[in-house]
Enzyme design. Structure first.
Site, PDB file in Angstrom:
ATOM      1  N   ASP A 339      52.244 -10.064  32.451  1.00 56.09           N
ATOM      2  CA  ASP A 339      50.831 -10.380  32.344  1.00 56.09           C
ATOM      3  C   ASP A 339      50.128  -9.232  31.637  1.00 56.09           C
ATOM      4  O   ASP A 339      50.518  -8.069  31.778  1.00 56.09           O
ATOM      5  CB  ASP A 339      50.249 -10.585  33.743  1.00 56.09           C
ATOM      6  CG  ASP A 339      48.851 -11.174  33.703  1.00 56.09           C
ATOM      7  OD1 ASP A 339      48.517 -11.807  32.687  1.00 56.09           O
ATOM      8  OD2 ASP A 339      48.111 -10.982  34.670  1.00 56.09           O
ATOM      9  N   THR A 407      22.473  -7.292  36.132  1.00 61.19           N
ATOM     10  CA  THR A 407      22.482  -8.613  36.768  1.00 61.19           C
ATOM     11  C   THR A 407      23.064  -9.623  35.793  1.00 61.19           C
ATOM     12  O   THR A 407      23.051  -9.417  34.567  1.00 61.19           O
ATOM     13  CB  THR A 407      21.064  -9.069  37.162  1.00 61.19           C
ATOM     14  OG1 THR A 407      20.292  -9.286  35.962  1.00 61.19           O
ATOM     15  CG2 THR A 407      20.384  -8.036  38.036  1.00 61.19           C
ATOM     16  N   SER A 413      21.860  -3.274  31.978  1.00 54.82           N
ATOM     17  CA  SER A 413      21.519  -2.265  32.977  1.00 54.82           C
ATOM     18  C   SER A 413      20.806  -1.136  32.252  1.00 54.82           C
ATOM     19  O   SER A 413      20.816  -1.063  31.019  1.00 54.82           O
ATOM     20  CB  SER A 413      22.774  -1.737  33.682  1.00 54.82           C
ATOM     21  OG  SER A 413      23.612  -1.046  32.764  1.00 54.82           O
TER      22      SER A 413
END
Length: 720
Positions: A339, A407, A413
């Site tokens: 992976d 958010t 930010s």
């Protein structure tokens, strides 16, 4: 698409450490074997000398039968008129034949003893605790638990499907999956890792293990194990070797050794009359000694210990294999599926560059990026601060500063200063819109921003724009932060080594083809499967297997379970779901997917150890021929004295020296069988050449030296 970023998030230093290790040369930790282990496991070795137990090892069973026969002869000789020399010779042969059997069982006892010591530490983690069981849990969520009735029961009374509530400070009463809540869990009793890990409902971090302790918050766990069948119980059984079965190669080698033993029995019986030894009591002793020295006792004695030690070496790496077959299969793997997230890359995108717009200094962009990342608690935000620190800027607190957290709605930010100035960092579109709220943006500036954003995206990275608003209310774009999946240190070299071993590496990822191709090129993997679904992973494994390849892969999610079950070596992460752990044939307690490379290397080490000691065993028989055969036939054919090239003292000392060496070499090779032959990635022809030169030639030379030295000591005994 399941990801394996948990190992990075939970233990940030572990992947880096693993990648920094020297994986070109696998050695177990120092102190893997000590002479005191021989003494400690001696009682168990004596118990293993039972004929019912040794019957499963035909080579050593024949030795034990021979030892029993010479014992009877030694006891009977005084009554048959034997002289003192004959009686002494027979007793010495008898003693060393029994020691040969003992040393063989001692090798296996030491290997199993180390497993029992590890199992004892695991057993100490099993405790009977009280559990708060929920009555009538309806799986509608945590609020239902708040309203439901609970009862306190002993953990031993819990059944599969029961739901329990575990709060901070309590021990998780059984294996299960978190169905509600999130908590910090101490798994050190299982993994040995002191850093706590985060477990939460949903996703691939929901599995918890009985015996671990909740450190914070509160979780609701649905028990998935039956009483007495917890993960710790299975680990103890695996480590003790109680369910270890012989692998196909081991069975084939056992059959070969049995066939060789039968052949030599026939040969020795035919040699008796030719040597004029028929009917003579000392002659029977000589024939037994000849048989024991000719059959492959060395590898017959060590074969089981090699297999047990192979699983033990995985345990030392905190990997549990459900069978020796899985360890052996790892040594024959030709295709390795890895992976991307958490395996090839660190799992969290990191800041690697600050790209300032024209007219903006890099220093100004660096400071703005770091200050605006103070409110970003994500690993990406932390990496921005770290990169700025490397450029000699560390953000400091300032009175009146307001933190503006990131958010999902704003996708930004930053900070607001008391004088009205502000900084923002985030998605390019969001930051550009924020700047435009305070005035127009020059088309040339917007175009330059777009060029940098597109350039980073085409490289498989993630762009974050940075902007500032001055105290007078005007806003300006400053530049772009380049975030990228960072390939772990040392992986390029390790993949190159795997390629030299004939192993093809395939990166499996849910990323788009452009990003996947960029990471694959940087990591040096041979192939890539982008935008992979569970069905596509399963299909890839089946295609490889249909082409005659053995496939290894790692996974942690329920959607990885089909592929883990299909793979020849399926390594499930301990942090993963119960479905993944049940589907795989190995479990990595550290949940470090890069360990898959180590597993393959340890599997190869097991195979070359078995091959090396088999080569040594057969080769050292050659020298014993020259010790015993001339001694047996010289009375009938004096011309055979020319074959006594070691110039051994006498016929009796030659035979006894060979028997003693045959026993002592088993003890001498026990550390090598447990530790494993040093493995260096190279081609099959190089491994064969090294095997023949070191263990083939060494197996011929060592007995000549050893038997001659023993003969010199025996010649000092009167009568020899």
């Amino acid at each position: 698409m399941s990801t394996t970023s948990e190992s990075t998030a939970d233990r940030a230093d572990a992947p880096a450490t693993a990648a920094a290790d020297d994986h070109q040369d696998v050695r177990p930790p120092s102190g893997a074997f000590s002479p005191s282990q021989l003494v400690r496991n001696l009682p168990d070795a004596v118990r293993k000398m039972s004929p019912r137990y040794l019957f499963r090892n035909p080579v050593m069973f024949i030795v034990e039968v021979g030892a029993a026969l010479t014992t009877v002869l030694a006891v009977a000789l005084p009554f048959l008129g034997g002289d003192g020399t004959t009686i002494g010779f027979t007793w010495l042969i008898t003693v060393w034949l029994w020691l040969t059997v003992l040393f063989a069982t001692l090798a296996e006892a030491v290997a199993e003893g180390r497993g029992r010591a590890q199992a004892a530490s695991l057993r100490a983690t099993r405790t009977t605790t009280s559990a708060l069981r929920v009555r009538g849990y309806d799986r509608t969520g945590d609020p239902a638990v708040e309203r439901a009735e609970t009862e306190s029961v002993a953990s031993a009374e819990l059944k599969q499907g029961d739901v329990v509530v575990v709060v901070a400070g309590e021990v998780i009463p059984g294996d299960g999956d978190i169905v509600a809540g999130i908590a910090s869990v101490d798994e050190s009793a299982i993994t040995g890792e002191s850093a706590p890990v985060v477990r939460e409902a949903g996703g691939d971090r929901s599995a918890v293990t009985g015996g671990t302790r909740v450190l914070s918050d509160r979780i609701v766990v649905q028990i998935t194990s039956k009483p007495g069948e917890t993960f710790v119980d299975r680990m103890i059984a695996l480590v003790e070797g109680a369910v270890r079965q012989k692998t196909p190669n081991e069975i084939a080698l056992s059959i070969l050794l049995s066939v060789l033993t039968i052949i030599f029995v026939v040969v020795v019986l035919a040699l008796g009359p030719v040597a004029g030894l028929q009917g003579a009591t000392p002659g029977v002793t000589v024939l037994v000694a000849l048989l024991v020295c000719l059959i492959p006792t060395t590898i017959g004695a060590l074969l089981s210990a090699i297999g047990i030690a192979g699983m033990d070496r995985l345990v030392q790496r905190n990997v549990l294999a459900t069978s020796g077959r899985a360890v052996e299969a790892a040594g024959d793997v030709t295709t390795l599926l890895l992976d991307k997230t958490g395996t090839i890359t660190y799992g969290n995108r990191r800041a690697v560059a600050f790209l300032a717009l024209p007219g903006i200094s890099e220093r100004r962009l660096t400071e703005a990026a770091a200050l605006s990342s103070i409110a970003d608690p994500t690993p990406e935000g932390a990496s921005v601060v770290e990169l700025a620190a490397e450029r000699d800027f560390v953000p400091t607190e300032r009175p009146g500063r307001t933190i503006v957290p990131f958010t999902a709605q704003t996708r930004m930010s930053g900070i607001d200063e008391a004088d009205g100035s502000a900084l923002r960092k985030g998605a390019a579109a969001s930051v550009l819109a924020w700047v435009q709220e305070h005035g127009p943006v020059a088309p040339a500036v917007a175009e330059q921003l777009e060029e940098r954003v597109v350039g980073i995206s085409e490289q498989g990275g993630t762009p974050l724009a940075v902007a500032e608003r001055t105290a007078d209310g005007t806003a300006h774009l400053l530049g772009v932060i380049h975030l990228k999946d960072v390939v772990k240190t040392g992986l390029v070299e390790r993949f190159a080594a795997l390629r030299a071993m004939g192993i093809r590496t395939v990166m499996v990822t849910g990323d788009n083809p452009v990003t996947a191709a960029a990471i694959a090129r940087e990591a040096g993997v041979d192939d890539v499967l982008a935008e992979a679904t569970p069905e596509e992973k399963l299909a890839l494994i089946r295609r490889e297997q249909e082409g005659g390849h053995l496939v290894a892969m790692t996974g942690d999610g329920t959607n990885d379970a089909p592929a883990l079950a299909q793979a020849d070596v399926g390594v499930a992460m301990n942090t993963g779901t119960s479905a993944a752990k049940e589907a795989g044939n190995m479990v990595d307690l550290d949940s470090d997917p890069t360990k898959l490379i180590d597993i393959v290397t340890i599997g190869k080490q097991l195979l070359i150890t078995r091959g090396a000691l088999t080569t040594f065993s057969i080769a050292n028989d050659v020298a014993k021929y020259f010790a015993i055969i001339p001694a047996m036939f010289v009375g009938v054919f004096p011309g055979l004295q020319a074959l006594n090239i070691m110039q051994l003292h006498s016929s009796s000392s030659a035979i006894l020296s060979a028997v003693i060496f045959n026993a002592l070499v088993i003890v001498a090779l026990i550390p090598l069988a447990l530790r494993g032959v040093r493995y260096r990635p190279s081609s099959a022809s190089s491994l064969l050449t090294r095997n023949l030169l070191v263990y083939g030639l060494g197996g011929v030379i060592a007995p000549f030296i050893g038997i001659k030295l023993i003969d010199l000591l025996i010649s000092l005994i009167p009568g020899f």
